[in-house]
Design a protein around this motif. Structure first.
Motif, mmCIF file in Angstrom:
data_model
loop_
_atom_site.group_PDB
_atom_site.id
_atom_site.type_symbol
_atom_site.label_atom_id
_atom_site.label_comp_id
_atom_site.label_asym_id
_atom_site.label_seq_id
_atom_site.Cartn_x
_atom_site.Cartn_y
_atom_site.Cartn_z
ATOM 1 N N ASP A 215 0.876 -1.232 -0.128
ATOM 2 C CA ASP A 215 0.109 0.020 -0.128
ATOM 3 C C ASP A 215 1.067 1.223 -0.040
ATOM 4 O OD1 ASP A 215 -3.112 -1.026 0.505
ATOM 5 O OD2 ASP A 215 -1.559 -2.199 1.534
ATOM 6 N N TRP A 216 0.521 2.102 -0.944
ATOM 7 C CA TRP A 216 1.519 3.154 -1.212
ATOM 8 C C TRP A 216 0.649 4.539 -1.039
ATOM 9 C CZ3 TRP A 216 6.819 2.364 -1.264
ATOM 10 C CH2 TRP A 216 7.045 1.043 -1.189
ATOM 11 N N MET A 217 0.993 5.378 -0.194
ATOM 12 C CA MET A 217 0.189 6.599 -0.324
ATOM 13 C C MET A 217 0.772 7.896 -0.559
ATOM 14 S SD MET A 217 -1.372 8.170 3.533
ATOM 15 C CE MET A 217 -2.681 6.922 3.754
ATOM 16 N N LEU A 218 0.463 8.547 -1.560
ATOM 17 C CA LEU A 218 0.780 9.656 -2.166
ATOM 18 C C LEU A 218 -0.171 10.857 -1.780
ATOM 19 C CD1 LEU A 218 0.870 8.066 -5.903
ATOM 20 C CD2 LEU A 218 2.608 7.852 -4.026
ATOM 21 N N GLY A 219 0.673 12.061 -1.486
ATOM 22 C CA GLY A 219 0.158 13.190 -1.317
ATOM 23 C C GLY A 219 0.598 14.336 -1.930
ATOM 24 N N ARG A 220 1.676 15.089 -1.678
ATOM 25 C CA ARG A 220 2.272 16.209 -2.464
ATOM 26 C C ARG A 220 2.610 15.807 -4.049
ATOM 27 N NH1 ARG A 220 6.900 17.449 1.224
ATOM 28 N NH2 ARG A 220 6.875 15.237 1.007
ATOM 29 N N PRO A 221 2.985 14.581 -4.145
ATOM 30 C CA PRO A 221 3.644 14.039 -5.458
ATOM 31 C C PRO A 221 2.298 14.054 -6.364
ATOM 32 C CG PRO A 221 4.711 12.951 -3.929
ATOM 33 C CD PRO A 221 3.707 13.588 -3.085
ATOM 34 N N ILE A 222 1.238 13.700 -5.919
ATOM 35 C CA ILE A 222 -0.227 13.683 -6.678
ATOM 36 C C ILE A 222 -0.547 14.984 -7.125
ATOM 37 C CG2 ILE A 222 -2.711 13.279 -6.576
ATOM 38 C CD1 ILE A 222 -1.623 10.608 -7.041
ATOM 39 N N LEU A 223 -0.347 15.851 -6.396
ATOM 40 C CA LEU A 223 -0.792 17.342 -6.541
ATOM 41 C C LEU A 223 0.217 17.839 -7.723
ATOM 42 C CD1 LEU A 223 -1.184 18.807 -3.102
ATOM 43 C CD2 LEU A 223 -2.875 17.687 -4.359
ATOM 44 N N CYS A 224 1.578 17.589 -7.649
ATOM 45 C CA CYS A 224 2.596 17.836 -8.564
ATOM 46 C C CYS A 224 2.267 17.283 -10.007
ATOM 47 C CB CYS A 224 3.832 17.653 -8.170
ATOM 48 S SG CYS A 224 4.347 18.680 -6.931
ATOM 49 N N ASN A 225 1.880 16.012 -9.965
ATOM 50 C CA ASN A 225 1.417 15.305 -11.078
ATOM 51 C C ASN A 225 0.224 14.395 -10.836
ATOM 52 O OD1 ASN A 225 1.438 13.565 -13.123
ATOM 53 N ND2 ASN A 225 3.253 12.592 -12.793
ATOM 54 N N PRO A 226 -0.997 14.829 -11.127
ATOM 55 C CA PRO A 226 -2.250 14.189 -10.799
ATOM 56 C C PRO A 226 -2.021 12.639 -11.589
ATOM 57 C CG PRO A 226 -2.617 16.259 -11.631
ATOM 58 C CD PRO A 226 -1.154 16.134 -11.746
ATOM 59 N N PHE A 227 -1.294 12.402 -12.659
ATOM 60 C CA PHE A 227 -1.526 11.044 -13.173
ATOM 61 C C PHE A 227 -0.235 10.065 -12.722
ATOM 62 C CE2 PHE A 227 -2.570 14.850 -15.840
ATOM 63 C CZ PHE A 227 -3.537 14.390 -16.123
ATOM 64 N N LEU A 228 0.409 10.530 -11.720
ATOM 65 C CA LEU A 228 1.465 9.605 -10.953
ATOM 66 C C LEU A 228 1.039 8.364 -10.664
ATOM 67 C CD1 LEU A 228 4.190 9.310 -10.032
ATOM 68 C CD2 LEU A 228 3.721 10.237 -8.022
ATOM 69 N N ALA A 229 -0.422 8.160 -10.100
ATOM 70 C CA ALA A 229 -0.820 6.787 -9.840
ATOM 71 C C ALA A 229 -1.034 5.906 -11.195
ATOM 72 C CB ALA A 229 -2.283 6.851 -9.228
ATOM 73 N N GLU A 230 -1.326 6.347 -12.079
ATOM 74 C CA GLU A 230 -1.522 5.849 -13.602
ATOM 75 C C GLU A 230 -0.201 5.568 -13.950
ATOM 76 O OE1 GLU A 230 -3.472 8.471 -16.393
ATOM 77 O OE2 GLU A 230 -5.333 8.531 -15.336
ATOM 78 N N GLU A 231 0.806 6.330 -13.820
ATOM 79 C CA GLU A 231 2.181 5.905 -14.301
ATOM 80 C C GLU A 231 2.636 4.938 -13.635
ATOM 81 O OE1 GLU A 231 4.425 9.410 -14.274
ATOM 82 O OE2 GLU A 231 2.938 10.769 -15.566
ATOM 83 N N ILE A 232 2.625 5.051 -12.285
ATOM 84 C CA ILE A 232 3.071 3.909 -11.104
ATOM 85 C C ILE A 232 2.309 2.409 -11.636
ATOM 86 C CG2 ILE A 232 2.897 2.793 -8.983
ATOM 87 C CD1 ILE A 232 3.559 5.623 -7.941
ATOM 88 N N LYS A 233 0.952 2.526 -11.884
ATOM 89 C CA LYS A 233 0.308 1.254 -12.173
ATOM 90 C C LYS A 233 0.428 0.859 -13.684
ATOM 91 C CE LYS A 233 -3.075 1.295 -8.602
ATOM 92 N NZ LYS A 233 -4.559 1.119 -8.368
ATOM 93 N N GLY A 234 1.033 1.711 -14.664
ATOM 94 C CA GLY A 234 1.223 1.016 -16.082
ATOM 95 C C GLY A 234 0.038 1.458 -16.689
ATOM 96 N N LEU A 235 -0.678 2.248 -16.318
ATOM 97 C CA LEU A 235 -2.153 2.375 -16.905
ATOM 98 C C LEU A 235 -1.897 3.227 -18.123
ATOM 99 C CD1 LEU A 235 -4.288 3.067 -14.015
ATOM 100 C CD2 LEU A 235 -4.150 0.769 -15.055
ATOM 101 N N ASP A 236 -2.544 3.244 -19.113
ATOM 102 C CA ASP A 236 -2.641 4.032 -20.465
ATOM 103 C C ASP A 236 -2.643 5.585 -20.178
ATOM 104 O OD1 ASP A 236 -4.083 4.039 -23.466
ATOM 105 O OD2 ASP A 236 -1.883 4.312 -23.046
#
Ligand SMILES: Cc1cc2nc3c(=O)[nH]c(=O)nc-3n(C[C@H](O)[C@H](O)[C@H](O)COP(=O)(O)O)c2cc1C
Length: 309
Positions: A215-236
């Motif tokens: 389980d990975w919790m993202l705070g400020r980095p998601i604000l800087c790049n809202p697409f970070l979760a997609e990138e980490i999960k390899g989503l299109d």
């Protein structure tokens, strides 16, 4: 693996959470920013709009509470369950803000493991709810987290979130991953990681070092790049600039539906400290933007930054 949106007080309110999830994929679960526990006679949970179920239909959300009094926790959790049906709650013992710490709340609780144990004992023995902690390595010393983990080892906590910095560091310096490793050895509770996962490379490096963390919790980095979760999960991913613009405009519109321009301006200014990275604007451009004190010209200028090549 699951990605959580970190609670960010003053930023990740329900409107922000819902709008974000309508525009980006990959975020699985939220913890809401903290609210104070109180004794039954003083409680009025009806005013806590951020927790209204109608405002939280998009993703599973766990309320977070702050305080240090076992009876107040029991009262508040019972009331939130009775009013809204919540069955899982998180306790913030990591907030490093001086006014909070001074009142032995947030990270101010960490040097007092007996308080942590008393609250965890009361909640787990006197209520049927799931309970979890969100903490740092300590306020002044990383031994504080080890002492707390030892004390709570035999209580049925749902999970423990750790941001591996000391409270006195605030957000300075790099997280202490060796200390996190010690924490992992000190507990068999499920551990959720929070802190400084700015890129997919950061995630890959940390996941390799800590393979048991799921389980990975993202705070400020998601604000800087809202697409970070997609990138980490390899989503299109793709179309990020366009999608960011739509997300930003929609959020501004939604804020204006319920708030005055001044208050919307205040919220957007706070966000622009982070959005500046995504928009690729210079420090001087950010400074000029933040000096604008009326909503319309601020908004126009911010859109111009997002639209330019
Ligand atoms: C502006 C701001 C507000 C925060 N509010 C909360 C909060 O309400 N509850 C909490 O547990 N942590 C809070 N945090 C800490 C974050 O949840 C997170 O643990 C921390 O920012 C490190 O993760 P990150 O590097 O992914 O941002 C806050 C942090 C910031 C910067």
């Amino acid at each position: 693996m699951r990605i959580w949106l970190a609670p960010l007080d003053g930023i990740t309110n329900f409107q922000f959470r819902n709008c974000l999830c309508r525009h980006v994929n990959g975020i699985d679960i939220f913890i809401a920013p903290f609210l104070p526990v109180q004794e039954l006679s003083k409680l009025n949970v009806k005013k806590w709009k951020d927790l209204w179920p109608a405002n939280n239909t998009i993703r599973p959300m766990t309320p977070q509470l702050m305080g240090n009094n076992p009876a107040h926790f029991v009262d508040t959790l019972n009331e939130l369950h009775r009013e809204y049906g919540y069955t899982s709650f998180n306790w913030n013992i990591g907030c490093p803000v001086a006014q909070v710490v001074r009142r032995t709340r947030g990270c101010g609780v960490m040097p007092h493991p007996e308080i942590v144990e008393a609250v965890v004992k009361a909640v787990t023995e006197q209520t049927p709810f799931q309970f979890s902690l969100k903490m740092r390595l300590g306020l002044h010393n990383k031994s504080e987290s080890l002492e707390i983990l030892d004390r709570v080892q035999n209580y049925p906590l749902e999970y423990v979130v750790i941001h591996p910095r000391l409270g006195e560091q605030m957000y300075e310096g790099i997280p202490d991953w060796n200390a996190l490793e010690e924490c992992l050895l000190h507990t068999s509770h499920r551990l959720i990681y929070s802190g400084d996962v700015w890129t997919k490379d950061d995630y890959d490096r940390l996941q390799e070092r800590f393979p048991t963390i799921q389980d990975w919790m993202l705070g400020r980095p998601i604000l800087c790049n809202p697409f970070l979760a997609e990138e980490i999960k390899g989503l299109d991913t793709g179309d990020e600039k366009e999608r960011f613009l739509r997300y930003y405009q929609r959020y501004a519109d939604e804020l204006l539906e319920t708030r005055k321009e001044k208050s919307t301006l205040f919220i957007l200014k706070e966000l622009w400290h982070y959005y500046a990275t995504f928009a690729g604007i210079t420090a001087d451009e950010l400074k000029t933007l933040l000096r604008i004190n009326d909503f319309e010209p601020f908004y126009e200028r911010s859109l111009m930054f997002l639209k330019r090549d």
